[in-house]
Write a protein that holds these residues in place. Structure first.
Motif, PDB file in Angstrom:
ATOM      1  N   GLN A 107      -1.698 -10.024 -14.656  1.00 32.73           N
ATOM      2  CA  GLN A 107      -3.169 -10.740 -14.916  1.00 32.73           C
ATOM      3  C   GLN A 107      -4.372 -10.032 -14.074  1.00 32.73           C
ATOM      4  O   GLN A 107      -5.523 -10.344 -14.524  1.00 32.73           O
ATOM      5  N   ASP A 108      -4.192  -9.245 -13.342  1.00 29.92           N
ATOM      6  CA  ASP A 108      -5.207  -8.693 -12.479  1.00 29.92           C
ATOM      7  C   ASP A 108      -5.464  -7.379 -12.775  1.00 29.92           C
ATOM      8  O   ASP A 108      -6.518  -6.632 -12.172  1.00 29.92           O
ATOM      9  N   ASP A 109      -4.958  -6.706 -13.552  1.00 27.77           N
ATOM     10  CA  ASP A 109      -4.776  -5.469 -14.059  1.00 27.77           C
ATOM     11  C   ASP A 109      -5.614  -5.353 -15.457  1.00 27.77           C
ATOM     12  O   ASP A 109      -5.765  -6.448 -16.240  1.00 27.77           O
ATOM     13  N   TYR A 110      -5.665  -4.201 -16.243  1.00 36.28           N
ATOM     14  CA  TYR A 110      -6.185  -4.120 -17.560  1.00 36.28           C
ATOM     15  C   TYR A 110      -5.508  -2.877 -18.249  1.00 36.28           C
ATOM     16  O   TYR A 110      -4.985  -2.044 -17.459  1.00 36.28           O
ATOM     17  N   LEU A 111      -5.567  -2.759 -19.491  1.00 36.97           N
ATOM     18  CA  LEU A 111      -5.470  -1.766 -20.321  1.00 36.97           C
ATOM     19  C   LEU A 111      -6.424  -0.728 -20.734  1.00 36.97           C
ATOM     20  O   LEU A 111      -7.670  -1.124 -20.797  1.00 36.97           O
ATOM     21  N   PHE A 112      -6.207   0.426 -20.821  1.00 34.50           N
ATOM     22  CA  PHE A 112      -7.577   1.523 -21.157  1.00 34.50           C
ATOM     23  C   PHE A 112      -7.368   1.163 -22.721  1.00 34.50           C
ATOM     24  O   PHE A 112      -6.526   0.832 -23.451  1.00 34.50           O
ATOM     25  N   ASP A 113      -8.510   1.767 -23.550  1.00 36.94           N
ATOM     26  CA  ASP A 113      -9.106   1.291 -24.785  1.00 36.94           C
ATOM     27  C   ASP A 113      -7.800   1.680 -25.756  1.00 36.94           C
ATOM     28  O   ASP A 113      -7.939   0.943 -26.860  1.00 36.94           O
ATOM     29  N   THR A 114      -7.282   2.764 -25.656  1.00 35.60           N
ATOM     30  CA  THR A 114      -6.461   3.352 -26.780  1.00 35.60           C
ATOM     31  C   THR A 114      -4.755   3.074 -26.160  1.00 35.60           C
ATOM     32  O   THR A 114      -4.092   3.608 -26.886  1.00 35.60           O
ATOM     33  N   ALA A 115      -4.565   2.464 -25.171  1.00 29.36           N
ATOM     34  CA  ALA A 115      -3.409   2.311 -24.622  1.00 29.36           C
ATOM     35  C   ALA A 115      -2.282   1.887 -25.668  1.00 29.36           C
ATOM     36  O   ALA A 115      -1.272   2.560 -25.800  1.00 29.36           O
ATOM     37  N   LEU A 116      -2.494   0.688 -26.219  1.00 30.94           N
ATOM     38  CA  LEU A 116      -1.320   0.143 -27.092  1.00 30.94           C
ATOM     39  C   LEU A 116      -1.110   1.062 -28.307  1.00 30.94           C
ATOM     40  O   LEU A 116       0.092   1.521 -28.543  1.00 30.94           O
ATOM     41  N   GLU A 117      -2.137   1.459 -28.918  1.00 34.84           N
ATOM     42  CA  GLU A 117      -2.134   2.364 -30.003  1.00 34.84           C
ATOM     43  C   GLU A 117      -1.288   3.614 -29.556  1.00 34.84           C
ATOM     44  O   GLU A 117      -0.394   4.281 -30.337  1.00 34.84           O
ATOM     45  N   GLY A 133       3.763   4.878 -19.696  1.00 30.61           N
ATOM     46  CA  GLY A 133       2.329   5.248 -19.794  1.00 30.61           C
ATOM     47  C   GLY A 133       1.665   5.594 -18.490  1.00 30.61           C
ATOM     48  O   GLY A 133       2.116   5.097 -17.578  1.00 30.61           O
ATOM     49  N   ARG A 134       0.769   6.440 -18.608  1.00 32.82           N
ATOM     50  CA  ARG A 134       0.020   6.910 -17.338  1.00 32.82           C
ATOM     51  C   ARG A 134      -0.688   5.772 -16.798  1.00 32.82           C
ATOM     52  O   ARG A 134      -1.371   4.911 -17.352  1.00 32.82           O
ATOM     53  N   GLU A 135      -0.306   5.537 -15.534  1.00 38.07           N
ATOM     54  CA  GLU A 135      -0.879   4.353 -14.639  1.00 38.07           C
ATOM     55  C   GLU A 135      -2.069   5.084 -13.932  1.00 38.07           C
ATOM     56  O   GLU A 135      -1.784   6.293 -13.314  1.00 38.07           O
ATOM     57  N   LYS A 149       2.699  15.695 -16.854  1.00 40.51           N
ATOM     58  CA  LYS A 149       2.872  16.391 -18.111  1.00 40.51           C
ATOM     59  C   LYS A 149       3.568  15.312 -19.049  1.00 40.51           C
ATOM     60  O   LYS A 149       4.111  14.615 -18.448  1.00 40.51           O
ATOM     61  N   ASP A 150       3.341  15.336 -20.392  1.00 44.38           N
ATOM     62  CA  ASP A 150       4.048  14.522 -21.061  1.00 44.38           C
ATOM     63  C   ASP A 150       5.612  15.127 -21.237  1.00 44.38           C
ATOM     64  O   ASP A 150       5.925  16.164 -21.386  1.00 44.38           O
ATOM     65  N   ILE A 151       6.403  14.113 -21.148  1.00 41.23           N
ATOM     66  CA  ILE A 151       7.901  14.322 -21.115  1.00 41.23           C
ATOM     67  C   ILE A 151       8.528  13.424 -22.367  1.00 41.23           C
ATOM     68  O   ILE A 151       8.906  12.090 -21.960  1.00 41.23           O
ATOM     69  N   PRO A 152       8.827  13.788 -23.278  1.00 41.12           N
ATOM     70  CA  PRO A 152       9.364  12.916 -24.328  1.00 41.12           C
ATOM     71  C   PRO A 152      10.649  12.315 -24.208  1.00 41.12           C
ATOM     72  O   PRO A 152      11.114  11.095 -24.616  1.00 41.12           O
ATOM     73  N   ASP A 153      11.577  13.178 -23.534  1.00 43.01           N
ATOM     74  CA  ASP A 153      12.884  12.757 -23.311  1.00 43.01           C
ATOM     75  C   ASP A 153      13.303  12.917 -21.658  1.00 43.01           C
ATOM     76  O   ASP A 153      13.911  13.855 -21.311  1.00 43.01           O
ATOM     77  N   ALA A 154      12.613  12.137 -20.816  1.00 45.31           N
ATOM     78  CA  ALA A 154      12.963  12.308 -19.436  1.00 45.31           C
ATOM     79  C   ALA A 154      14.279  11.817 -19.094  1.00 45.31           C
ATOM     80  O   ALA A 154      14.653  10.997 -19.404  1.00 45.31           O
ATOM     81  N   VAL A 212      -2.504  10.366 -21.718  1.00 48.88           N
ATOM     82  CA  VAL A 212      -3.347   9.456 -22.059  1.00 48.88           C
ATOM     83  C   VAL A 212      -3.275   8.271 -20.795  1.00 48.88           C
ATOM     84  O   VAL A 212      -2.392   7.775 -20.695  1.00 48.88           O
ATOM     85  N   PRO A 213      -4.480   7.988 -20.419  1.00 46.07           N
ATOM     86  CA  PRO A 213      -4.489   6.952 -19.308  1.00 46.07           C
ATOM     87  C   PRO A 213      -4.224   5.361 -20.046  1.00 46.07           C
ATOM     88  O   PRO A 213      -4.941   5.168 -20.982  1.00 46.07           O
TER      89      PRO A 213
END
Length: 525
Positions: A107-117, A133-135, A149-154, A212-213
């Motif tokens: 409740q005290d945090d927030y999402l960047f504008d494109t996060a969900l998409e 997702g990047r925090e 870096k992005d890692i599709p299959d970590a 992506v943040p």
């Protein structure tokens, strides 16, 4: 279709791409920032829902949540009995979720504008059960290696997944339900670790979206993470996390690598430097009474072997029961000071600024880290004895080979940082730095002043310090002899911090007439 089937189809709520699950209890003003961030999402509001899982808040909060629900067609409020901890509200949110995915948000945090998409797109593209997702830390430092870096299959145990065990992730809803992954009920410390580790071990694909943040993790005064733990009640919860690791791994390198994360972060970190010295004697005794047998029972020599040099010393003292020396070692660490100083500065004929920068680590005005040349054994520790520790505990071979210095130019505004050097420390800690003023102060938006800072890694210790200099060293350099229309000078503040200043207006131009704009045009060809 039968009448009963038609009725069922009519009442079945439509699915959405993602359900945002928010445990809520009497939130403060920052809750408005969260709601505003959800309103700004680039994912269409018809494609996601927000579940405000109210953990028995007071009447003013209930009215506030009702107003939010009335104002947003995609918001639902789940009124729940008070449980006192976020686990139950999160579980209820997952149970009620209509989304293909669940994204947990506090409740005290927030999402960047494109996060969900972007999170949903990434999960779809890689068939991810979990997406990290990047925090971004707001008022708090966060680990950085996981988001390089992005890692599709970590892979757990290979990629840095353990650096971020918060629940602020995207999970496939069917994956959570099919595997029975739930938060523990009641007041349970490390409940995030319990939940995420269950998910990590069960997941077919874990993905890291670093480019992506996505999530803004906000530090607020008085948060639970800033309070001192109660050793007797905290560490049994840690053992529950270790039980999950041991139940899902075989003895060996992978298990040791995973267990090392908690030994390092939840035990040894609490025994280090200034933190250890701030404890009252009674609390320090209680803490050591709990963690000493825990370390002996749950962490073997293979776990110790992968620790950084300072942590290997600390765990060796802990295992040996040398509590007074643990305090002495903490005093030694607290007294370590790194100094990164400019010993010479001059402008070259080509217009560049050339600096010699020397690094020293001292304690009490003396060189603090003295090693035997052949063995890499540290000989300058103020302990009762150096001879009865395990072989190799005082040897910093690999750490000495990885000694490095990074030098940055930083502006006044956050994010205005440019790394200009990333070099090994050699030759007594002296490196050479070249700065091109045309690049540093290029463009109309370039700042008028930049300060030099450094990050030093020495024998496993890390220091972030300003680069300093004596005023007369810099005065001899003066300003660049090859810049027209403005001047770039290097100076030291009253505290000795080194700064670069640009005076005048317009684009920088050297005496041959080459401007920053022209340099950039040539670079793009």
């Amino acid at each position: 279709m039968s009448p009963s089937a038609e009725a069922s189809a009519e009442v079945r709520p439509p699915s959405v791409r993602v359900s945002v699950v928010v445990p809520v209890f009497n939130p403060g003003p920052s809750f408005d920032d969260l709601i505003a961030s959800l309103e700004r999402q680039s994912l269409d509001a018809s494609q996601f829902e927000v579940l405000l899982c109210d953990d028995g808040s007071d009447e003013p909060t209930q009215r506030r949540l009702e107003q939010v629900e009335r104002a947003h067609a995609n918001v639902r409020v789940l009124a729940l009995p008070h449980s006192g901890w976020p686990g139950t509200p999160r579980n209820e949110g997952v149970a009620a979720a209509r989304g293909d995915y669940v994204q947990f948000v506090d409740q005290d945090d927030y999402l960047f504008d494109t996060a969900l998409e972007k999170l949903v797109e990434y999960a779809d593209a890689h068939a991810s059960d979990v997406v990290v997702g990047r925090e971004v830390g707001i008022g708090r430092p966060l680990p950085s290696r996981i988001f390089r870096k992005d890692i599709p299959d970590a892979k757990l145990g290979e990629d840095p997944l353990l650096e971020m065990l918060t629940p602020h992730k995207l999970f496939r809803t069917s994956f959570l339900r099919e595997n029975g992954i739930r938060f523990p009920v009641g007041r349970v410390r490390l409940e995030d670790h319990l939940y995420v580790m269950q998910a990590y071990f069960a997941a077919r694909t874990i993905s890291i979206l670093a480019s992506v943040p996505c999530y803004a993790w906000v530090k607020h005064p008085g948060s639970a993470s800033s309070s001192r733990i109660d050793p007797e009640s905290y560490y049994p919860h840690l053992e529950a996390v270790l039980d999950i690791v041991e139940a899902n791994t075989e003895p060996g390198r992978t298990r040791d690598r995973l267990l090392r994360h908690w030994l390092r972060g939840k035990i040894l970190k609490r025994l280090s430097g200034k933190r250890m010295l701030r404890y009252p004697a009674e609390y320090r005794t209680r803490l050591l009474d709990v963690v000493t047998p825990l370390v002996a029972a749950r962490f073997g020599p293979g776990v110790d072997a992968g620790l950084a040099f300072p942590q290997r010393i600390r765990v060796a003292l802990l295992r040996a029961g040398r509590r007074d020396d643990l305090v002495r070692f903490a005093e030694f660490e607290a007294g370590l000071k790194a100094r990164v100083a400019v010993s010479s500065a001059e402008w070259s004929r080509g217009g560049g600024l050339h600096l010699a920068i020397t690094t020293t680590v001292t304690s009490g005005g003396r060189e603090a880290l003295v090693f035997e040349a052949e063995t890499g054994r540290l000989t300058s520790l103020p302990l009762e004895s150096l001879d009865d520790l395990p072989a190799g505990a005082l040897v910093a071979g690999r750490e000495l080979r990885n000694d490095r210095i990074e030098v940055f130019l930083e502006g006044e505004k956050p994010g205005m940082e440019r790394r200009i050097v990333n070099a090994k420390l050699r030759d007594g800690g002296t490196i050479r730095v070249a700065i091109d003023p045309l690049k540093v102060f290029g463009g109309e938006a370039a700042p008028a002043a930049l300060r030099l800072t450094a990050k030093v890694r020495r024998a496993g210790w890390t220091f972030a310090v300003p680069v300093t200099a004596e005023a007369d060293v810099l005065a001899r350099a003066g300003g660049s002899p090859l810049l027209a229309g403005s001047a770039v000078t290097i100076t030291a503040t009253e505290g000795g911090a080194v700064e670069l200043h640009r005076s005048g207006s317009g684009r920088l131009r050297d005496l041959a007439g080459k401007s920053v704009r022209r340099v950039r045009q040539l670079a793009r060809r």
